[in-house]
Design a protein around this motif. Sequence first.
Motif, short mmCIF file in Angstrom:
data_model
loop_
_atom_site.label_atom_id
_atom_site.label_comp_id
_atom_site.label_asym_id
_atom_site.label_seq_id
_atom_site.Cartn_x
_atom_site.Cartn_y
_atom_site.Cartn_z
N VAL A 27 4.78 48.13 -11.26
CA VAL A 27 5.31 46.76 -11.26
C VAL A 27 6.10 46.44 -10.00
N GLU A 28 6.66 47.46 -9.36
CA GLU A 28 7.40 47.23 -8.12
C GLU A 28 6.50 46.70 -7.01
N GLY A 29 5.18 46.86 -7.17
CA GLY A 29 4.24 46.32 -6.20
C GLY A 29 3.86 44.88 -6.48
N SER A 30 4.46 44.26 -7.48
CA SER A 30 4.19 42.87 -7.83
C SER A 30 5.09 41.93 -7.03
N VAL A 31 4.56 40.78 -6.66
CA VAL A 31 5.38 39.80 -5.96
C VAL A 31 6.52 39.30 -6.86
N LEU A 32 6.33 39.40 -8.17
CA LEU A 32 7.40 39.01 -9.09
C LEU A 32 8.63 39.89 -8.89
N SER A 33 8.41 41.20 -8.72
CA SER A 33 9.52 42.12 -8.49
C SER A 33 10.22 41.82 -7.18
N LEU A 34 9.43 41.50 -6.16
CA LEU A 34 10.02 41.18 -4.86
C LEU A 34 10.89 39.93 -4.95
N LEU A 35 10.41 38.91 -5.64
CA LEU A 35 11.17 37.67 -5.79
C LEU A 35 12.43 37.88 -6.62
N VAL A 36 12.31 38.63 -7.71
CA VAL A 36 13.45 38.85 -8.60
C VAL A 36 14.53 39.66 -7.91
N THR A 37 14.16 40.75 -7.24
CA THR A 37 15.17 41.58 -6.56
C THR A 37 15.81 40.82 -5.41
N ALA A 38 15.02 40.02 -4.69
CA ALA A 38 15.58 39.23 -3.59
C ALA A 38 16.58 38.20 -4.10
N ALA A 39 16.25 37.54 -5.22
CA ALA A 39 17.17 36.55 -5.79
C ALA A 39 18.45 37.20 -6.28
N ALA A 40 18.33 38.35 -6.96
CA ALA A 40 19.51 39.05 -7.46
C ALA A 40 20.38 39.55 -6.30
N THR A 41 19.74 40.00 -5.23
CA THR A 41 20.48 40.44 -4.04
C THR A 41 21.28 39.30 -3.45
N PHE A 42 20.67 38.14 -3.34
CA PHE A 42 21.35 36.97 -2.79
C PHE A 42 22.59 36.63 -3.62
N VAL A 43 22.46 36.67 -4.94
CA VAL A 43 23.59 36.35 -5.82
C VAL A 43 24.74 37.34 -5.60
N LEU A 44 24.42 38.63 -5.56
CA LEU A 44 25.47 39.64 -5.40
C LEU A 44 26.11 39.58 -4.01
N LEU A 45 25.31 39.30 -2.99
CA LEU A 45 25.88 39.20 -1.64
C LEU A 45 26.79 37.99 -1.51
N MET A 46 26.42 36.88 -2.12
CA MET A 46 27.29 35.70 -2.10
C MET A 46 28.60 35.98 -2.84
N ARG A 47 28.49 36.73 -3.92
CA ARG A 47 29.69 37.08 -4.68
C ARG A 47 30.59 38.01 -3.86
N ALA A 48 29.97 38.96 -3.15
CA ALA A 48 30.74 39.87 -2.31
C ALA A 48 31.43 39.12 -1.18
N LYS A 49 30.74 38.17 -0.58
CA LYS A 49 31.33 37.38 0.49
C LYS A 49 32.48 36.54 -0.03
N ARG A 50 32.29 35.93 -1.19
CA ARG A 50 33.34 35.08 -1.78
C ARG A 50 34.59 35.89 -2.12
N ASN A 51 34.41 37.15 -2.49
CA ASN A 51 35.54 37.99 -2.87
C ASN A 51 36.09 38.81 -1.71
N GLY A 52 35.62 38.52 -0.50
CA GLY A 52 36.15 39.21 0.67
C GLY A 52 35.76 40.67 0.76
N ARG A 53 34.56 41.01 0.28
CA ARG A 53 34.12 42.41 0.26
C ARG A 53 33.23 42.74 1.46
#
Length: 287
Positions: A251-277
């Motif tokens: 399943v990691e070879g599916s474009v769905l996995s690529l889209l989901v992990t990229a979206a989750a990464t964006f959310v966590l990075l924005m949270r890290a930036k907002r919290n000064g991490r």
Amino acid sequence: MTTLSTPSSALQRVLAFPVTRIIIAFFCVMVPFLLVQGIAFKLLEHKSLVVKVCQFLGICCSYALYCYYVHKVEKRDVSELSHDNAAREFFGGAFIGALLIGSIMAVLAVLGAYHVNAINSPSVMVAPLIMHLTVGMLEELLMRAIFFRIIERSLGSVIALLLSALAFGAGHLVNDNVSVVGMATVVSTGLLLAAAYMNTGRLWMCVGMHAAWNFVQGGVFSAAVSGGTVHGLLESTFSGPDWLTGGAFGVEGSVLSLLVTAAATFVLLMRAKRNGRVVLPYWKRAA
């Protein structure tokens, strides 16, 4: 007149160099794990449950020796393995990992690309659970607690994110049935796990997320995990184009996995930036 450095101060400078610390820390982690694994393989059947238990005990020894390395070389408390909120962060990460892969499998099922043919005994999940917990602990200790953390302290979060994600992807190039989309997803997952580490400063969320992501794929849905086949709870088959199902890589070879992990990464990075991490590179901190 320039005075020569004493041996002790020269040694301290060598030990303070990021590459040196990464090499020493990797050595401390891999030696006990490979030693215990080698003994288990020598005395037992390779695929037995006892071997997987021994591998788990081996990685526990690696964690202990890593703590010794941090105390002796870096001369600090092992904050990345702090017990504070460890259970909450581990199970929170496990929930996120299971939710991400579960949502992908749900979409595949709705699209008619994933089919459940039978349900096996729950006991078949024990071996994959131990295996993926061990793999999650080992890879997170190497890639996030050591590689990402040490580089981030010197070169900053952005460079550490990129280098650790690429290294994480490179480590999977030897896997079976590698695909372009699969490798892109692995790199994206490396970014996701590093972003999780940035948000907590501890390893437990990363381990929970990594272990659950792999275990739910193989131990529950019987999907190939990074090219390796696993028989889990749900006896199943896939149908459809490889770009959707992931093909032999899983399943990691599916474009769905690529889209989901990229979206989750964006959310966590924005949270890290907002919290000064987000850590700046040393030359900007100096300025």
